[in-house]
Design a protein around this motif. Structure first.
Motif, PDB file in Angstrom:
ATOM      1  N   VAL A  21     -22.175  21.682 -29.933  1.00 46.76           N
ATOM      2  CA  VAL A  21     -23.041  22.770 -29.475  1.00 46.76           C
ATOM      3  C   VAL A  21     -23.152  23.733 -30.639  1.00 46.76           C
ATOM      4  CG1 VAL A  21     -23.327  24.674 -27.846  1.00 46.76           C
ATOM      5  CG2 VAL A  21     -22.282  22.544 -27.077  1.00 46.76           C
ATOM      6  N   LYS A  22     -24.384  23.964 -31.092  1.00 44.20           N
ATOM      7  CA  LYS A  22     -24.628  24.840 -32.247  1.00 44.20           C
ATOM      8  C   LYS A  22     -25.510  25.999 -31.806  1.00 44.20           C
ATOM      9  CE  LYS A  22     -27.771  23.960 -35.523  1.00 44.20           C
ATOM     10  NZ  LYS A  22     -28.558  25.086 -35.922  1.00 44.20           N
ATOM     11  N   TYR A  23     -25.153  27.192 -32.241  1.00 43.58           N
ATOM     12  CA  TYR A  23     -25.958  28.381 -31.967  1.00 43.58           C
ATOM     13  C   TYR A  23     -26.533  28.886 -33.291  1.00 43.58           C
ATOM     14  CZ  TYR A  23     -27.294  33.130 -30.865  1.00 43.58           C
ATOM     15  OH  TYR A  23     -28.013  34.287 -30.722  1.00 43.58           O
ATOM     16  N   ASP A  24     -27.851  29.075 -33.326  1.00 42.85           N
ATOM     17  CA  ASP A  24     -28.508  29.573 -34.525  1.00 42.85           C
ATOM     18  C   ASP A  24     -29.246  30.855 -34.168  1.00 42.85           C
ATOM     19  OD1 ASP A  24     -29.934  30.087 -36.820  1.00 42.85           O
ATOM     20  OD2 ASP A  24     -30.669  28.055 -37.054  1.00 42.85           O
ATOM     21  N   GLY A  25     -28.593  31.965 -34.335  1.00 45.65           N
ATOM     22  CA  GLY A  25     -29.139  33.263 -33.957  1.00 45.65           C
ATOM     23  C   GLY A  25     -30.362  33.677 -34.752  1.00 45.65           C
ATOM     24  N   LYS A  26     -30.621  33.045 -35.880  1.00 43.81           N
ATOM     25  CA  LYS A  26     -31.786  33.410 -36.689  1.00 43.81           C
ATOM     26  C   LYS A  26     -33.088  32.882 -36.121  1.00 43.81           C
ATOM     27  CE  LYS A  26     -29.482  34.271 -40.968  1.00 43.81           C
ATOM     28  NZ  LYS A  26     -29.868  34.732 -42.255  1.00 43.81           N
ATOM     29  N   ARG A  27     -33.004  31.871 -35.296  1.00 43.14           N
ATOM     30  CA  ARG A  27     -34.217  31.323 -34.689  1.00 43.14           C
ATOM     31  C   ARG A  27     -34.734  32.268 -33.616  1.00 43.14           C
ATOM     32  NH1 ARG A  27     -32.618  25.222 -33.017  1.00 43.14           N
ATOM     33  NH2 ARG A  27     -31.831  24.532 -35.022  1.00 43.14           N
ATOM     34  N   SER A  28     -36.041  32.299 -33.452  1.00 40.57           N
ATOM     35  CA  SER A  28     -36.608  33.134 -32.387  1.00 40.57           C
ATOM     36  C   SER A  28     -36.727  32.354 -31.074  1.00 40.57           C
ATOM     37  CB  SER A  28     -37.973  33.682 -32.800  1.00 40.57           C
ATOM     38  OG  SER A  28     -38.855  32.622 -33.093  1.00 40.57           O
ATOM     39  N   ILE A  29     -36.797  31.030 -31.150  1.00 37.34           N
ATOM     40  CA  ILE A  29     -36.783  30.176 -29.956  1.00 37.34           C
ATOM     41  C   ILE A  29     -35.841  29.006 -30.210  1.00 37.34           C
ATOM     42  CG2 ILE A  29     -39.119  30.794 -29.194  1.00 37.34           C
ATOM     43  CD1 ILE A  29     -40.060  28.092 -30.340  1.00 37.34           C
ATOM     44  N   ASN A  30     -35.423  28.361 -29.126  1.00 36.60           N
ATOM     45  CA  ASN A  30     -34.514  27.210 -29.232  1.00 36.60           C
ATOM     46  C   ASN A  30     -33.278  27.530 -30.058  1.00 36.60           C
ATOM     47  OD1 ASN A  30     -36.157  25.580 -27.643  1.00 36.60           O
ATOM     48  ND2 ASN A  30     -37.332  24.881 -29.397  1.00 36.60           N
ATOM     49  N   CYS A  84     -32.756  24.327 -27.149  1.00 34.07           N
ATOM     50  CA  CYS A  84     -33.062  25.134 -25.970  1.00 34.07           C
ATOM     51  C   CYS A  84     -32.649  26.595 -26.181  1.00 34.07           C
ATOM     52  CB  CYS A  84     -32.340  24.577 -24.753  1.00 34.07           C
ATOM     53  SG  CYS A  84     -30.552  24.459 -24.964  1.00 34.07           S
ATOM     54  N   ASP A  85     -33.114  27.445 -25.294  1.00 32.12           N
ATOM     55  CA  ASP A  85     -32.690  28.841 -25.276  1.00 32.12           C
ATOM     56  C   ASP A  85     -31.635  29.090 -24.209  1.00 32.12           C
ATOM     57  OD1 ASP A  85     -34.237  30.026 -27.369  1.00 32.12           O
ATOM     58  OD2 ASP A  85     -35.993  29.747 -26.108  1.00 32.12           O
ATOM     59  N   ASN A  86     -31.598  28.237 -23.202  1.00 32.39           N
ATOM     60  CA  ASN A  86     -30.624  28.378 -22.127  1.00 32.39           C
ATOM     61  C   ASN A  86     -29.564  27.289 -22.308  1.00 32.39           C
ATOM     62  OD1 ASN A  86     -29.327  27.822 -19.530  1.00 32.39           O
ATOM     63  ND2 ASN A  86     -30.780  29.311 -18.705  1.00 32.39           N
ATOM     64  N   ARG A  87     -28.389  27.700 -22.755  1.00 35.59           N
ATOM     65  CA  ARG A  87     -27.321  26.746 -23.074  1.00 35.59           C
ATOM     66  C   ARG A  87     -26.937  25.889 -21.867  1.00 35.59           C
ATOM     67  NH1 ARG A  87     -23.471  30.240 -24.516  1.00 35.59           N
ATOM     68  NH2 ARG A  87     -22.634  30.249 -22.422  1.00 35.59           N
ATOM     69  N   LYS A  88     -26.827  26.489 -20.704  1.00 31.11           N
ATOM     70  CA  LYS A  88     -26.398  25.751 -19.518  1.00 31.11           C
ATOM     71  C   LYS A  88     -27.420  24.667 -19.144  1.00 31.11           C
ATOM     72  CE  LYS A  88     -23.948  26.312 -15.282  1.00 31.11           C
ATOM     73  NZ  LYS A  88     -22.574  26.566 -15.142  1.00 31.11           N
ATOM     74  N   GLU A  89     -28.694  25.001 -19.203  1.00 29.67           N
ATOM     75  CA  GLU A  89     -29.730  24.010 -18.912  1.00 29.67           C
ATOM     76  C   GLU A  89     -29.715  22.891 -19.953  1.00 29.67           C
ATOM     77  OE1 GLU A  89     -33.539  25.876 -18.453  1.00 29.67           O
ATOM     78  OE2 GLU A  89     -32.862  27.061 -16.738  1.00 29.67           O
ATOM     79  N   GLY A  90     -29.502  23.249 -21.210  1.00 30.77           N
ATOM     80  CA  GLY A  90     -29.428  22.246 -22.272  1.00 30.77           C
ATOM     81  C   GLY A  90     -28.246  21.310 -22.098  1.00 30.77           C
ATOM     82  N   LEU A  91     -27.097  21.865 -21.728  1.00 33.92           N
ATOM     83  CA  LEU A  91     -25.918  21.038 -21.478  1.00 33.92           C
ATOM     84  C   LEU A  91     -26.153  20.086 -20.310  1.00 33.92           C
ATOM     85  CD1 LEU A  91     -23.149  23.749 -21.880  1.00 33.92           C
ATOM     86  CD2 LEU A  91     -23.456  21.745 -23.337  1.00 33.92           C
ATOM     87  N   LEU A  92     -26.761  20.596 -19.254  1.00 29.46           N
ATOM     88  CA  LEU A  92     -27.043  19.757 -18.097  1.00 29.46           C
ATOM     89  C   LEU A  92     -27.979  18.614 -18.473  1.00 29.46           C
ATOM     90  CD1 LEU A  92     -26.634  19.214 -15.111  1.00 29.46           C
ATOM     91  CD2 LEU A  92     -28.501  20.815 -14.629  1.00 29.46           C
ATOM     92  N   TYR A  93     -29.002  18.907 -19.261  1.00 30.25           N
ATOM     93  CA  TYR A  93     -29.934  17.865 -19.714  1.00 30.25           C
ATOM     94  C   TYR A  93     -29.189  16.766 -20.472  1.00 30.25           C
ATOM     95  CZ  TYR A  93     -33.499  15.507 -22.431  1.00 30.25           C
ATOM     96  OH  TYR A  93     -34.286  14.540 -23.015  1.00 30.25           O
ATOM     97  N   VAL A  94     -28.352  17.156 -21.425  1.00 28.48           N
ATOM     98  CA  VAL A  94     -27.620  16.188 -22.248  1.00 28.48           C
ATOM     99  C   VAL A  94     -26.678  15.346 -21.379  1.00 28.48           C
ATOM    100  CG1 VAL A  94     -25.849  16.005 -24.046  1.00 28.48           C
ATOM    101  CG2 VAL A  94     -27.827  17.474 -24.400  1.00 28.48           C
TER     102      VAL A  94
END
Length: 77
Positions: free
Chosen positions: A31-40, A60-70
């Motif tokens: 799980v990677k977070y890139d705060g410089k991006r404006s989306i995703n 994704c912008d919503n980590r929980k939804e992204g985790l559920l998808y994966v």
């Protein structure tokens, strides 16, 4: 714990439990977070440790939804 347990108890599953699950499978989970991006701002990657499946990736912008998808994609393999 099994993947179906994670999905059935999704409302109370922690990120630590997800990491513990993938420790048991030996698959690669990132799980990677890139705060410089404006989306995703989150990128979630899942790769097989033994070539059972191709890379599963979700930006994704919503980590929980992204985790559920994966996890759902992983379950369908």
């Amino acid at each position: 714990m099994k993947i179906v347990d994670l999905l059935q108890n999704w409302d109370i599953v922690t990120l630590e439990e997800i990491y513990d699950f993938f420790e048991e499978t030996e698959d690669i989970f990132i799980v990677k977070y890139d705060g410089k991006r404006s989306i995703n701002k989150y990128t979630i990657l899942l790769s097989s440790s033994d070539s059972r499946f191709e890379l599963i990736r979700r930006d994704c912008d919503n980590r929980k939804e992204g985790l559920l998808y994966v996890l759902k994609e992983y379950y369908s393999i």
